[in-house]
Design a protein around this motif. Structure first.
Motif, mmCIF file in Angstrom:
data_model
loop_
_atom_site.group_PDB
_atom_site.id
_atom_site.type_symbol
_atom_site.label_atom_id
_atom_site.label_comp_id
_atom_site.label_asym_id
_atom_site.label_seq_id
_atom_site.Cartn_x
_atom_site.Cartn_y
_atom_site.Cartn_z
ATOM 1 N N VAL A 1 0.854 -1.189 0.000
ATOM 2 C CA VAL A 1 0.000 0.000 0.000
ATOM 3 C C VAL A 1 0.891 1.240 0.000
ATOM 4 C CG1 VAL A 1 -1.706 1.354 1.278
ATOM 5 C CG2 VAL A 1 -1.906 -1.140 1.200
ATOM 6 N N THR A 2 0.582 2.173 -0.890
ATOM 7 C CA THR A 2 1.276 3.457 -0.913
ATOM 8 C C THR A 2 0.291 4.577 -0.620
ATOM 9 O OG1 THR A 2 3.110 2.894 -2.398
ATOM 10 C CG2 THR A 2 2.374 5.169 -2.443
ATOM 11 N N ASN B 1 -0.113 14.956 -2.351
ATOM 12 C CA ASN B 1 0.650 16.112 -2.836
ATOM 13 C C ASN B 1 2.165 15.886 -2.776
ATOM 14 O OD1 ASN B 1 -1.662 17.654 -3.417
ATOM 15 N ND2 ASN B 1 -1.801 18.369 -1.295
ATOM 16 N N GLN B 2 2.600 14.737 -3.271
ATOM 17 C CA GLN B 2 4.031 14.432 -3.329
ATOM 18 C C GLN B 2 4.422 14.018 -4.745
ATOM 19 O OE1 GLN B 2 3.997 11.574 -0.090
ATOM 20 N NE2 GLN B 2 5.145 12.985 1.192
ATOM 21 N N ARG B 3 3.907 14.758 -5.700
ATOM 22 C CA ARG B 3 4.114 14.402 -7.099
ATOM 23 C C ARG B 3 5.595 14.344 -7.472
ATOM 24 N NH1 ARG B 3 1.566 17.344 -12.515
ATOM 25 N NH2 ARG B 3 2.561 15.939 -14.008
ATOM 26 N N GLN C 1 8.638 7.899 -8.926
ATOM 27 C CA GLN C 1 9.780 7.072 -8.538
ATOM 28 C C GLN C 1 9.356 6.013 -7.530
ATOM 29 O OE1 GLN C 1 13.078 9.278 -6.918
ATOM 30 N NE2 GLN C 1 14.478 7.534 -7.027
ATOM 31 N N ALA C 2 8.485 6.394 -6.591
ATOM 32 C CA ALA C 2 8.004 5.434 -5.596
ATOM 33 C C ALA C 2 7.210 4.319 -6.265
ATOM 34 C CB ALA C 2 7.155 6.147 -4.550
ATOM 35 N N ILE C 3 6.271 4.689 -7.137
ATOM 36 C CA ILE C 3 5.440 3.696 -7.817
ATOM 37 C C ILE C 3 6.289 2.777 -8.683
ATOM 38 C CG2 ILE C 3 3.615 3.364 -9.534
ATOM 39 C CD1 ILE C 3 2.299 5.909 -8.499
ATOM 40 N N ASP C 4 7.199 3.361 -9.454
ATOM 41 C CA ASP C 4 8.061 2.554 -10.326
ATOM 42 C C ASP C 4 8.920 1.588 -9.511
ATOM 43 O OD1 ASP C 4 7.066 3.779 -12.570
ATOM 44 O OD2 ASP C 4 8.770 5.146 -12.827
ATOM 45 N N PHE D 1 4.056 -1.445 3.371
ATOM 46 C CA PHE D 1 3.547 -0.143 2.924
ATOM 47 C C PHE D 1 4.698 0.823 2.715
ATOM 48 C CE2 PHE D 1 3.288 -0.432 7.494
ATOM 49 C CZ PHE D 1 3.565 0.825 8.030
ATOM 50 N N LEU D 2 4.480 1.726 1.760
ATOM 51 C CA LEU D 2 5.531 2.626 1.304
ATOM 52 C C LEU D 2 4.944 4.010 1.085
ATOM 53 C CD1 LEU D 2 8.588 2.435 0.238
ATOM 54 C CD2 LEU D 2 7.534 2.492 -2.037
ATOM 55 N N ASN D 3 5.579 5.020 1.667
ATOM 56 C CA ASN D 3 5.138 6.388 1.440
ATOM 57 C C ASN D 3 5.479 6.823 0.017
ATOM 58 O OD1 ASN D 3 4.218 6.726 4.118
ATOM 59 N ND2 ASN D 3 6.312 7.144 4.786
ATOM 60 N N ALA D 4 4.778 7.829 -0.470
ATOM 61 C CA ALA D 4 4.934 8.271 -1.856
ATOM 62 C C ALA D 4 6.253 8.985 -2.112
ATOM 63 C CB ALA D 4 3.769 9.187 -2.249
#
Length: 263
Positions: free
Chosen positions: A6-7, A11-13, A18-21, A84-87
């Motif tokens: 889960v991420t 507002n961390q565009r 990079q996080a998603i990839d 879980f991983l922050n954005a």
């Protein structure tokens, strides 16, 4: 082994892609990825939508804070192992393969903690974190070392836990892990660097804005877990445990430099 990640995104565009990839490029054959965004206004939602079906579940609805968002995300999770991983953080290549192999080889393990790095805003490695000695007692007294981004746990122990506390605005991850440990969760340690924890001026950890709230949350968790308020004895124990941790880190640094010098 199916792994659900889960991420949280708000507002961390600048770091979101990079996080998603870093999750989607793991090469994990049975990955379930869930992204929760309660209301970004910086274009983050457009980035999330661009991944289409690569993200198994996208939750675009208001929540009552990060803990609530995580609970909503994990309510959709069906994997055997959760993380879980922050954005603004990231997983290192091959991390989920290491996690799956560890859990398959250690059927009695409920949680596994790996190593990782604190990174800065540009992604440069700042400090190495080696996971060790996680118990509720050591958590309270600063006698443990761990990274949330490098911590994974079985579905069963999460469902048994009290899940994320919506009243906690600063250390919801620590409260969850303390709760799991108090339930008797067996914790394992993996000697592998799994993630990068980004600290920069605008981040929650880097800004230092929530120190008072963090102390309040920590003392509440302590009282609820131990049954008594923080005393001078606890302050002394905290000093002793933190001194021990400092000596361990110095020893690890000396060993690391010695190993490099012999290569």
């Amino acid at each position: 082994m199916k792994i659900s990640i889960v991420t949280l995104s708000l507002n961390q565009r600048a770091y979101l892609q990079q996080a998603i990839d870093s999750v989607l490029s793991q090469g994990c054959r049975d990955l379930e990825y869930i992204v929760v965004d309660p209301g970004s206004t910086d274009g983050s939602r457009e980035v999330i939508r661009s991944y289409g079906s690569q993200i198994a579940h996208t939750i675009f609805e208001p929540d009552r804070g990060a803990a609530d968002g995580l609970n909503k995300g994990f309510a959709h999770a069906t994997g055997e192992v959760f993380g879980f991983l922050n954005a603004d953080d990231l997983l290192f290549p091959g991390s989920l393969r290491h996690v799956a192999n560890y859990f398959q080889a250690h059927s009695d393990c409920d949680m596994v903690m790996g190593n990782g790095y604190v990174i800065d805003g540009s992604g440069q490695k700042v400090r190495h974190i080696i996971a060790r000695d996680f118990t509720a007692r050591r958590y309270f007294y600063g006698g443990t070392s761990w990274m949330q981004q490098s911590t994974f746990f079985r579905r069963e122990i999460f469902l048994r836990s009290s899940k994320f506390n919506l009243q906690n605005r600063t250390c919801w991850d620590g409260e969850l892990f303390v709760n799991m440990a108090s339930l008797g969760a067996k914790v394992g340690y993996m000697n592998a660097d799994l993630s990068g924890f980004r600290i920069y001026a605008a981040s929650i950890s880097g800004s230092g804005k929530n120190l008072d709230a963090y102390k309040k949350d920590s003392r509440r968790i302590f009282q609820q877990t131990t049954g008594h308020d923080w005393t001078t004895t606890d302050e002394l124990l905290r000093f002793l445990y933190r001194t021990q941790g400092f000596l361990i880190r110095i020893g690890s640094l000396i060993q690391h430099r010695s190993n490099r010098g012999s290569e």
